[in-house]
Scaffold this motif. Structure first.
Motif, mmCIF file in Angstrom:
data_model
loop_
_atom_site.group_PDB
_atom_site.id
_atom_site.type_symbol
_atom_site.label_atom_id
_atom_site.label_comp_id
_atom_site.label_asym_id
_atom_site.label_seq_id
_atom_site.Cartn_x
_atom_site.Cartn_y
_atom_site.Cartn_z
ATOM 1 N N ASN A 105 -64.554 -10.215 -47.723
ATOM 2 C CA ASN A 105 -64.642 -8.771 -47.560
ATOM 3 C C ASN A 105 -66.011 -8.424 -46.966
ATOM 4 O O ASN A 105 -66.949 -8.097 -47.680
ATOM 5 C CB ASN A 105 -64.430 -8.080 -48.913
ATOM 6 C CG ASN A 105 -64.353 -6.592 -48.786
ATOM 7 O OD1 ASN A 105 -64.275 -6.051 -47.689
ATOM 8 N ND2 ASN A 105 -64.397 -5.904 -49.909
ATOM 9 N N GLU A 107 -66.256 -6.410 -43.925
ATOM 10 C CA GLU A 107 -66.077 -5.375 -42.907
ATOM 11 C C GLU A 107 -67.260 -4.410 -42.841
ATOM 12 O O GLU A 107 -67.599 -3.917 -41.777
ATOM 13 C CB GLU A 107 -64.792 -4.572 -43.143
ATOM 14 C CG GLU A 107 -63.528 -5.350 -42.936
ATOM 15 C CD GLU A 107 -63.108 -6.096 -44.195
ATOM 16 O OE1 GLU A 107 -63.581 -5.751 -45.303
ATOM 17 O OE2 GLU A 107 -62.312 -7.031 -44.076
ATOM 18 N N GLU A 108 -67.854 -4.116 -43.980
ATOM 19 C CA GLU A 108 -68.943 -3.136 -44.036
ATOM 20 C C GLU A 108 -70.293 -3.724 -43.593
ATOM 21 O O GLU A 108 -71.252 -2.980 -43.402
ATOM 22 C CB GLU A 108 -69.073 -2.569 -45.456
ATOM 23 C CG GLU A 108 -67.813 -1.892 -45.968
ATOM 24 C CD GLU A 108 -67.376 -0.715 -45.100
ATOM 25 O OE1 GLU A 108 -68.246 0.077 -44.685
ATOM 26 O OE2 GLU A 108 -66.165 -0.606 -44.818
ATOM 27 N N GLU A 109 -70.355 -5.022 -43.447
ATOM 28 C CA GLU A 109 -71.613 -5.663 -43.061
ATOM 29 C C GLU A 109 -71.903 -5.436 -41.578
ATOM 30 O O GLU A 109 -71.002 -5.389 -40.760
ATOM 31 C CB GLU A 109 -71.561 -7.173 -43.327
ATOM 32 C CG GLU A 109 -71.425 -7.552 -44.783
ATOM 33 C CD GLU A 109 -72.640 -7.206 -45.608
ATOM 34 O OE1 GLU A 109 -73.762 -7.117 -45.058
ATOM 35 O OE2 GLU A 109 -72.473 -7.016 -46.827
ATOM 36 N N HIS A 110 -73.174 -5.352 -41.253
ATOM 37 C CA HIS A 110 -73.594 -5.294 -39.851
ATOM 38 C C HIS A 110 -73.154 -6.592 -39.182
ATOM 39 O O HIS A 110 -73.193 -7.666 -39.802
ATOM 40 C CB HIS A 110 -75.125 -5.148 -39.796
ATOM 41 C CG HIS A 110 -75.654 -4.920 -38.428
ATOM 42 N ND1 HIS A 110 -75.952 -5.949 -37.574
ATOM 43 C CD2 HIS A 110 -75.931 -3.770 -37.756
ATOM 44 C CE1 HIS A 110 -76.401 -5.461 -36.426
ATOM 45 N NE2 HIS A 110 -76.406 -4.130 -36.517
ATOM 46 N N TYR A 111 -72.737 -6.521 -37.931
ATOM 47 C CA TYR A 111 -72.183 -7.709 -37.266
ATOM 48 C C TYR A 111 -73.145 -8.893 -37.267
ATOM 49 O O TYR A 111 -72.716 -10.044 -37.297
ATOM 50 C CB TYR A 111 -71.709 -7.380 -35.843
ATOM 51 C CG TYR A 111 -72.807 -7.206 -34.828
ATOM 52 C CD1 TYR A 111 -73.184 -8.267 -34.008
ATOM 53 C CD2 TYR A 111 -73.469 -5.995 -34.666
ATOM 54 C CE1 TYR A 111 -74.189 -8.124 -33.065
ATOM 55 C CE2 TYR A 111 -74.473 -5.835 -33.732
ATOM 56 C CZ TYR A 111 -74.822 -6.905 -32.929
ATOM 57 O OH TYR A 111 -75.820 -6.767 -32.007
ATOM 58 N N LYS A 114 -72.730 -10.783 -40.783
ATOM 59 C CA LYS A 114 -71.420 -11.260 -41.242
ATOM 60 C C LYS A 114 -71.406 -12.759 -41.515
ATOM 61 O O LYS A 114 -70.839 -13.197 -42.509
ATOM 62 C CB LYS A 114 -70.322 -10.871 -40.244
ATOM 63 C CG LYS A 114 -69.994 -9.400 -40.301
ATOM 64 C CD LYS A 114 -68.825 -9.055 -39.421
ATOM 65 C CE LYS A 114 -68.500 -7.574 -39.614
ATOM 66 N NZ LYS A 114 -67.258 -7.203 -38.988
#
Length: 159
Positions: A105, A107-111, A114
């Motif tokens: 999970n 998705e909320e992380e900065h690219y 990740k």
């Protein structure tokens, strides 16, 4: 008996040492299998990850009961690839169709974070880390993961 799980972390590049590292990696993975390990998980973002997957696939042909999982950070990584082959024409294949895939999970992380966060999740869910990390380096995802695993007290095999 609990089944052991190994994860792999390493630098994106092997800097021309692929054959040497593959030999060491093969020996270590086979040793872990003989010690009862059945689960192997790795990322998909570099030469070491690709080498770990290749070695695990080779050994799965010998030791049929091992499971391989790749951790993806984007659904694009599992989309079919279209390739042109001069003999057969256009071919479509999925790079991880013969192994399990997982995505944490994130998705909320900065690219840019990740991979770091995925590496931490892999470490949190394994018993042994097999890595290719230059411990003299001061930055980069592989050294961050190594330090994270060391802080957690994880068993580490650094090739």
């Amino acid at each position: 008996m609990l089944k052991k799980k190994v994860c792999f972390i390493g630098h994106r590049h092997l800097w021309g040492r692929g054959c040497e590292i593959k030999e060491k990696l093969y020996e270590e993975v086979e040793k872990q299998i003989q010690n009862g390990c059945k689960f192997f998980t790795m990322g998909t973002h570099g030469e070491f990850d690709a080498l770990a997957l290749s070695v695990c696939r080779e050994l799965r042909d010998i030791y049929k009961d091992i499971e391989i999982e790749v951790v993806i950070t984007s659904f694009k990584e599992i989309e079919p690839i279209i390739d042109y082959n001069p003999i057969f024409g256009i071919e479509k294949y999925t790079p991880y169709s013969d192994v399990k895939t997982a995505m944490y999970n994130i998705e909320e992380e900065h690219y840019k974070r990740k991979i770091i966060v995925s590496n931490q999740h892999m470490i949190d869910n394994c018993d042994i880390l097999i890595c290719y990390v230059d411990t003299k380096r001061t930055y980069g995802g592989a050294i961050l993961a190594y330090k994270y695993a060391k802080k957690k007290g994880l068993q580490i095999v650094n090739l």
